[in-house]
Each structure stands twice: as C-alpha cells, then as structure tokens.
Write an enzyme that holds these catalytic residues in place. Structure first.
Site, PDB file in Angstrom:
ATOM      1  N   LEU A  38       5.077  -4.637   0.592  1.00 34.14           N
ATOM      2  CA  LEU A  38       4.345  -5.728   1.236  1.00 34.14           C
ATOM      3  C   LEU A  38       3.060  -6.067   0.498  1.00 34.14           C
ATOM      4  O   LEU A  38       2.598  -7.200   0.521  1.00 34.14           O
ATOM      5  CB  LEU A  38       4.007  -5.350   2.688  1.00 34.14           C
ATOM      6  CG  LEU A  38       5.182  -5.176   3.642  1.00 34.14           C
ATOM      7  CD1 LEU A  38       4.689  -4.663   4.996  1.00 34.14           C
ATOM      8  CD2 LEU A  38       5.930  -6.494   3.815  1.00 34.14           C
ATOM      9  N   GLY A  42      -6.524  -0.654  -1.182  1.00 37.23           N
ATOM     10  CA  GLY A  42      -7.383   0.126  -2.059  1.00 37.23           C
ATOM     11  C   GLY A  42      -6.961   1.574  -2.178  1.00 37.23           C
ATOM     12  O   GLY A  42      -7.322   2.251  -3.134  1.00 37.23           O
ATOM     13  N   PRO A  45       0.003   1.682  -1.870  1.00 37.49           N
ATOM     14  CA  PRO A  45       0.903   0.577  -1.535  1.00 37.49           C
ATOM     15  C   PRO A  45       1.336   0.620  -0.066  1.00 37.49           C
ATOM     16  O   PRO A  45       1.328   1.676   0.566  1.00 37.49           O
ATOM     17  CB  PRO A  45       2.093   0.822  -2.462  1.00 37.49           C
ATOM     18  CG  PRO A  45       2.101   2.310  -2.663  1.00 37.49           C
ATOM     19  CD  PRO A  45       0.652   2.716  -2.675  1.00 37.49           C
ATOM     20  N   VAL A  46       1.714  -0.561   0.439  1.00 42.25           N
ATOM     21  CA  VAL A  46       2.194  -0.693   1.818  1.00 42.25           C
ATOM     22  C   VAL A  46       3.620  -1.232   1.776  1.00 42.25           C
ATOM     23  O   VAL A  46       3.889  -2.243   1.110  1.00 42.25           O
ATOM     24  CB  VAL A  46       1.297  -1.636   2.643  1.00 42.25           C
ATOM     25  CG1 VAL A  46       1.816  -1.739   4.072  1.00 42.25           C
ATOM     26  CG2 VAL A  46      -0.147  -1.159   2.621  1.00 42.25           C
ATOM     27  N   LYS A  60       1.899   2.696   4.960  1.00 41.06           N
ATOM     28  CA  LYS A  60       0.992   2.842   3.821  1.00 41.06           C
ATOM     29  C   LYS A  60       1.155   4.235   3.232  1.00 41.06           C
ATOM     30  O   LYS A  60       0.995   5.248   3.920  1.00 41.06           O
ATOM     31  CB  LYS A  60      -0.461   2.627   4.238  1.00 41.06           C
ATOM     32  CG  LYS A  60      -1.442   2.881   3.094  1.00 41.06           C
ATOM     33  CD  LYS A  60      -2.877   2.636   3.492  1.00 41.06           C
ATOM     34  CE  LYS A  60      -3.171   1.171   3.570  1.00 41.06           C
ATOM     35  NZ  LYS A  60      -4.620   0.910   3.734  1.00 41.06           N
ATOM     36  N   ASP A 157     -14.947  -3.468   3.856  1.00 38.12           N
ATOM     37  CA  ASP A 157     -14.038  -4.195   2.962  1.00 38.12           C
ATOM     38  C   ASP A 157     -13.361  -5.354   3.695  1.00 38.12           C
ATOM     39  O   ASP A 157     -12.145  -5.518   3.632  1.00 38.12           O
ATOM     40  CB  ASP A 157     -12.994  -3.238   2.385  1.00 38.12           C
ATOM     41  CG  ASP A 157     -12.410  -3.727   1.064  1.00 38.12           C
ATOM     42  OD1 ASP A 157     -13.028  -4.608   0.434  1.00 38.12           O
ATOM     43  OD2 ASP A 157     -11.344  -3.234   0.662  1.00 38.12           O
TER      44      ASP A 157
END
Length: 251
Positions: A38, A42, A45-46, A60, A157
């Site tokens: 997806l 930071g 990966p998801v 995640k 963030d």
C-alpha cells in the site's frame, strides 16, 4: 490464530487488542507480496492483508534496523497507542512480535492516503465540501492528541501521506512512529529533529524546540496543499512558485 492482550498499562482499564502470529500475517499478505504493498512509512512498508475471517487490514512491517525493541518494550508502546481512541485517528487492531519481526495491524482505509488524491496520483476529485470535511477532521484529531487524550501527544509527522481516508472520505491520522509523549507542565521538549522537511516548524528544525506548535505548523502546510492540490515543494515549477507557503505569502 490470535490471542488477546488485555490490559492497558497506562490507565489500568481493560482494553483488548489482538496478538497475531507471524504466519497468519504472512498468509494474509500473500507473503508480503509487492502487489499488496500500500505504501511505505518512515518505519517500514505497509501491506494490504486479508484475515481468515475475510476482514481487510493494513499491516505495517517495521524495518528491522529501525526497531531495536524487545517484546516487552514493543508491547508497552502498542498498549500506549491503543490507549488513544478517536474517530479521526487510525485504529490499531493488533500486533505481532515474533523473534526479530515487529508488525502492527491497522484498520484498512478504503480510499487510502490523502497524498494520492491531492498530488494527482488518483482519478478521484475532491469537491470543496469534502476538502473542508477532511481539513476539519484532521484538526479534530490533532485537538484530541494535544488537549483531550489521557496523555499529551505530539505527532511530529503530519503530512498528506499520513492522513488516511475511509469510504466516506473521513480522515484518520496515522503513523505514530515519531510521536512523542510528554508531561502537561512542560511547554516544549528539546530534542533532535525528526519529521519531514517542508512541513517542519522553524523553531523545531533549527533549535529542536518541540511543542504542539510543530504539529500546527505542519497542519497549516497540509491545508495549503489540500486547497491548492499540489505538494508543498515542487522544483519543476518557476522559482517563485516552488515552495508553496512562500508563494502563498507573496501572492
């Protein structure tokens, strides 16, 4: 297979999350296949995952070199995240800690991240009412983190890729990997910079002074992006238009 983790270590209230085994999450993501990717946050990966009961989730997979935590520290952080509940925050459903593997399982947002739409990576068009709804929802989520939750939280963030949209385009703030928690009686923390350039408040980027103002500054930049449907920095534009906040000030 999954087993519950049942106690919130902060407030002492019972709060159930699910503990998933690594094999079930590997199966859910088809061995973390690239077709299920997806995006990348930071801290890793998801992936899109489909659980045995048919429920779609976002998983995640924390980067091993950025997550040097033991199981007890990891679960303590998970319980801290699950102690904050708001309709404009992405809900953490469970976690996995298996050897060196650290994974977080979140609810899946059908319309994915805001940056895909704002930056023209999707054919979805947001009308003004929807944009206002998104801006208002993000503001409500930040108000909860800063003022209404049981612990004071600075996200650090806030940006388009960390805002996820459900099937009705209601926004949810996600990715709390850089979040900081600190006492109510402190006006700011002195800390090293972490976040995304272009969204960073000057006093935080230059002097390391972290407070709610850092999130509010990032939110302001994000609002400009939503209104203008462009990135805050675009070097392909004429020099006077490249940095969006500066361009808005002189326009």
């Amino acid at each position: 297979m999954k087993r519950p983790v049942t106690k919130d270590i902060l407030s002492g209230n019972l709060h159930t999350i699910s503990y998933f085994d690594f094999q079930s999450l590997t199966k859910a993501t088809k061995n973390f296949h690239q077709n299920n990717l997806l995006g990348r946050g930071g801290f890793g990966p998801v992936f899109l995952g489909k659980l045995e009961d048919g429920k779609m989730v976002a998983i995640k997979k924390l980067a091993l070199d950025k997550s040097q935590q033991g199981e007890s520290e990891f679960l303590a952080e998970v319980r801290m995240i699950t102690s904050i509940q708001h309709k404009n925050l992405v809900r953490l459903l469970g976690c996995c800690s298996d050897g060196a593997q650290r994974l977080l399982v979140y609810e899946y947002m059908k319309n994915r991240s805001l940056d895909r739409i704002v930056y023209g990576k999707s054919d979805v068009f947001l009308n003004w009412n929807t944009r206002f709804q998104i801006i208002l929802g993000i503001a409500r989520g930040l108000q909860y983190l800063h003022e209404d939750s049981n612990i004071r939280i600075i996200h650090r963030d806030i940006k388009a890729s960390n805002i996820l949209l459900d099937d009705k385009f209601q926004p949810r703030i996600g990715d709390f990997g850089l979040a900081r928690f600190f006492p109510e009686d402190q006006l700011y923390l002195s800390t090293t910079f972490a976040g995304t350039l272009g969204y960073t408040a000057p006093e935080y980027a230059i002097r390391g002074e972290l407070s709610e103002k850092a999130d509010i500054y990032s939110f302001g930049v994000l609002v400009l992006e939503i209104i203008n449907c462009r990135k805050n920095t675009d070097l392909n534009l004429p020099p006077e238009m490249q940095y969006l906040p500066e361009y808005v000030c002189i326009s």
